[in-house]
Design an enzyme around this catalytic site. Structure first.
Site, short mmCIF file in Angstrom:
data_model
loop_
_atom_site.label_atom_id
_atom_site.label_comp_id
_atom_site.label_asym_id
_atom_site.label_seq_id
_atom_site.Cartn_x
_atom_site.Cartn_y
_atom_site.Cartn_z
N SER A 26 1.08 -1.02 0.16
CA SER A 26 -0.12 -0.08 0.25
C SER A 26 0.99 1.42 -0.04
O SER A 26 1.82 1.42 0.98
CB SER A 26 -0.73 0.41 1.37
OG SER A 26 -2.05 -1.10 0.84
N HIS A 57 -4.02 -0.62 -4.63
CA HIS A 57 -2.88 -1.57 -4.94
C HIS A 57 -3.50 -1.37 -6.44
O HIS A 57 -5.04 -1.48 -6.91
CB HIS A 57 -3.76 -2.93 -4.64
CG HIS A 57 -2.86 -2.89 -3.29
ND1 HIS A 57 -1.59 -3.57 -3.52
CD2 HIS A 57 -3.34 -2.74 -1.89
CE1 HIS A 57 -1.03 -3.76 -1.73
NE2 HIS A 57 -1.72 -2.90 -1.03
N HIS A 79 -4.71 -10.26 -1.51
CA HIS A 79 -4.78 -10.77 -0.19
C HIS A 79 -6.14 -12.07 -0.05
O HIS A 79 -6.94 -11.79 -0.46
CB HIS A 79 -5.19 -9.50 0.94
CG HIS A 79 -4.45 -8.47 0.23
ND1 HIS A 79 -4.95 -7.86 -0.40
CD2 HIS A 79 -2.95 -7.92 1.06
CE1 HIS A 79 -3.36 -6.15 -0.79
NE2 HIS A 79 -2.79 -6.65 0.43
N TYR A 81 -7.61 -11.77 2.37
CA TYR A 81 -9.03 -10.79 3.13
C TYR A 81 -9.40 -10.87 1.67
O TYR A 81 -11.15 -10.82 2.14
CB TYR A 81 -8.48 -9.70 3.73
CG TYR A 81 -7.59 -8.51 3.07
CD1 TYR A 81 -8.82 -7.81 2.37
CD2 TYR A 81 -6.57 -8.61 3.58
CE1 TYR A 81 -7.39 -7.17 1.71
CE2 TYR A 81 -5.84 -7.28 3.47
CZ TYR A 81 -6.91 -6.22 2.40
OH TYR A 81 -5.59 -5.38 1.40
N GLU A 82 -9.32 -10.85 0.52
CA GLU A 82 -10.25 -10.24 -0.45
C GLU A 82 -10.84 -12.14 -0.66
O GLU A 82 -11.56 -11.15 -1.84
CB GLU A 82 -9.69 -9.76 -1.68
CG GLU A 82 -8.67 -8.43 -1.48
CD GLU A 82 -7.72 -7.99 -2.54
OE1 GLU A 82 -8.24 -7.65 -2.99
OE2 GLU A 82 -6.50 -8.31 -2.02
N ALA A 109 2.47 -2.44 3.80
CA ALA A 109 2.66 -1.42 5.13
C ALA A 109 2.42 -2.74 6.47
O ALA A 109 1.34 -3.25 6.65
CB ALA A 109 1.00 -0.53 4.66
N MET A 207 -1.94 -7.79 6.54
CA MET A 207 -2.52 -8.86 6.59
C MET A 207 -1.86 -9.49 5.00
O MET A 207 -2.59 -10.06 3.82
CB MET A 207 -3.46 -8.05 5.91
CG MET A 207 -4.90 -7.30 7.04
SD MET A 207 -5.92 -5.67 6.68
CE MET A 207 -5.83 -6.01 8.35
N SER A 208 -0.85 -9.63 4.85
CA SER A 208 -0.05 -9.89 3.51
C SER A 208 1.36 -10.75 4.20
O SER A 208 1.58 -11.17 4.78
CB SER A 208 -0.09 -8.49 2.70
OG SER A 208 1.12 -7.60 3.29
N ASN A 231 1.20 2.87 10.74
CA ASN A 231 0.59 2.83 12.40
C ASN A 231 0.44 2.89 13.24
O ASN A 231 1.67 1.14 13.31
CB ASN A 231 -1.09 3.16 11.82
CG ASN A 231 -1.52 1.34 11.65
OD1 ASN A 231 -1.28 1.17 10.36
ND2 ASN A 231 -2.02 0.67 12.70
N HIS A 243 -7.60 3.61 7.30
CA HIS A 243 -7.15 2.97 5.68
C HIS A 243 -6.39 4.50 5.52
O HIS A 243 -5.44 4.45 4.87
CB HIS A 243 -8.22 2.03 4.99
CG HIS A 243 -8.02 1.08 4.19
ND1 HIS A 243 -6.21 0.63 4.04
CD2 HIS A 243 -6.90 1.77 2.62
CE1 HIS A 243 -6.04 0.10 3.44
NE2 HIS A 243 -6.32 0.75 2.07
N1 HPA Z 1 -2.70 -4.02 11.02
C1 HPA Z 1 -3.03 -4.81 10.15
N2 HPA Z 1 -2.35 -4.75 9.29
C2 HPA Z 1 -1.88 -3.34 9.01
C3 HPA Z 1 -1.85 -1.82 10.01
C4 HPA Z 1 -2.12 -2.37 10.84
O1 HPA Z 1 -2.33 -1.93 11.75
N3 HPA Z 1 -1.73 -1.13 9.90
C5 HPA Z 1 -0.92 -1.33 7.74
N4 HPA Z 1 -1.75 -2.21 7.62
#
Ligand code: HPA
Length: 274
Positions: A26, A57, A79, A81-82, A109, A207-208, A231, A243
């Site tokens: 990302s 993406h 991903h 999750y998709e 990210a 998540m990847s 973050n 996001h």
């Molecule tokens: N958690 C999960 N995936 C992420 C995060 C997070 O805090 N930040 C960016 N991708």
């Protein structure tokens, strides 16, 4: 069979085959613009290649040259999750492996769990925790690709880690290291889940990447992986995650991330020892 169809198509379309694959997380999509003599192939034009639906993406494969090396830059990943299967989410890795790519750089990210991280940090991933609930190698094993029970001890190629740390230092920034916990998502974690992840040894959460690393290691490709801490993880600051913030921090760090990639790429060699 599906992988072979994509490989056959790409061999027809590509004037050069990629030595190195680069998967953009990302906010990093603009790195694809740095490829010289690019051949741009939308994912939709490659047989069986999963489309990318996540915001931030793009969904294209860009093959060409960076710093004198032939690269395949993947702007957009599939991903779990998709709703993609583990095989779909690692399809790109299988195709690269079968095209003869010897090394991959994976970027993402991530939320920062380790207290000393700050948003914006680029972190070298040294290891992972697979908490995605699936393994991309489950099911029949293709012996031509790799062994049934591949070791993961050196999945994050030690020589490449050393090289990346040295390169960051030469570029004048400090790059911390960390263990990445890969979760399914797409909800961000709860504060309790972050305390749990910290207790079991995670420094980063995302998540990847994890499934891609497992498949790359299965095919004996060398791996280098980086997180941009977009973050601090849930519950560490008294605010909700969103996001938009993740994308914005990713974009702000894109130039530094791109310099690092550009400096690292010419140093990745097939023969470098583990
Ligand atoms: N958690 C999960 N995936 C992420 C995060 C997070 O805090 N930040 C960016 N991708």
């Amino acid at each position: 069979m599906m992988v072979e169809a994509a490989v056959t198509e790409l061999k027809l379309k590509l004037p050069v085959l990629p030595e190195i694959g680069v998967v953009l997380g990302s906010g990093l999509g603009s790195f694809a613009d740095e490829v010289e003599d690019p051949t741009v192939i939308p994912y939709a034009d490659i047989p069986h290649w999963p489309a990318s639906t996540a915001v931030g993406h793009a969904g294209k494969l860009v093959v060409g040259r960076i710093a004198g090396r032939t690269v395949a830059v993947l702007a957009g990943r599939a991903h779990l999750y998709e709703g993609y299967t583990p095989a779909q989410s690692t399809f790109a890795m299988r195709v690269l492996g079968n095209l003869g790519t010897h090394s991959v750089i994976l970027t993402n990210a991530a939320g920062g769990i380790k207290a000393t991280y700050q948003p914006g940090d680029l972190v070298l991933i040294t290891d992972h925790l697979n908490l995605q609930g699936v393994n991309p190698l489950s099911g029949p094993n293709n012996e031509a690709w790799g062994p049934r029970f591949p070791g993961m001890t050196f999945a994050y190629t030690p020589a490449y880690q050393a090289l990346a740390l040295q390169t960051a230092q030469q570029l004048g920034f400090n790059m911390p290291t960390g263990v990445y916990a890969g979760l399914l998502g797409p909800s961000y974690e709860t504060p309790a889940e972050i305390r749990y992840l910290r207790a079991i040894g995670a420094d980063l959460v995302g998540m990847s990447t994890v499934a891609e690393v497992i498949v790359a290691a299965h095919m004996r490709m060398k791996v280098l992986a980086f997180s941009c801490v977009t973050n601090m993880a849930a519950g560490m600051l008294n605010q909700e995650l969103n996001h938009e913030e993740v994308l914005e921090t990713g974009r702000q760090q894109a130039d530094r991330f791109k310099s690092l990639l550009r400096a690292v790429i010419p140093q990745l060699h097939a023969q470098s020892q583990q």
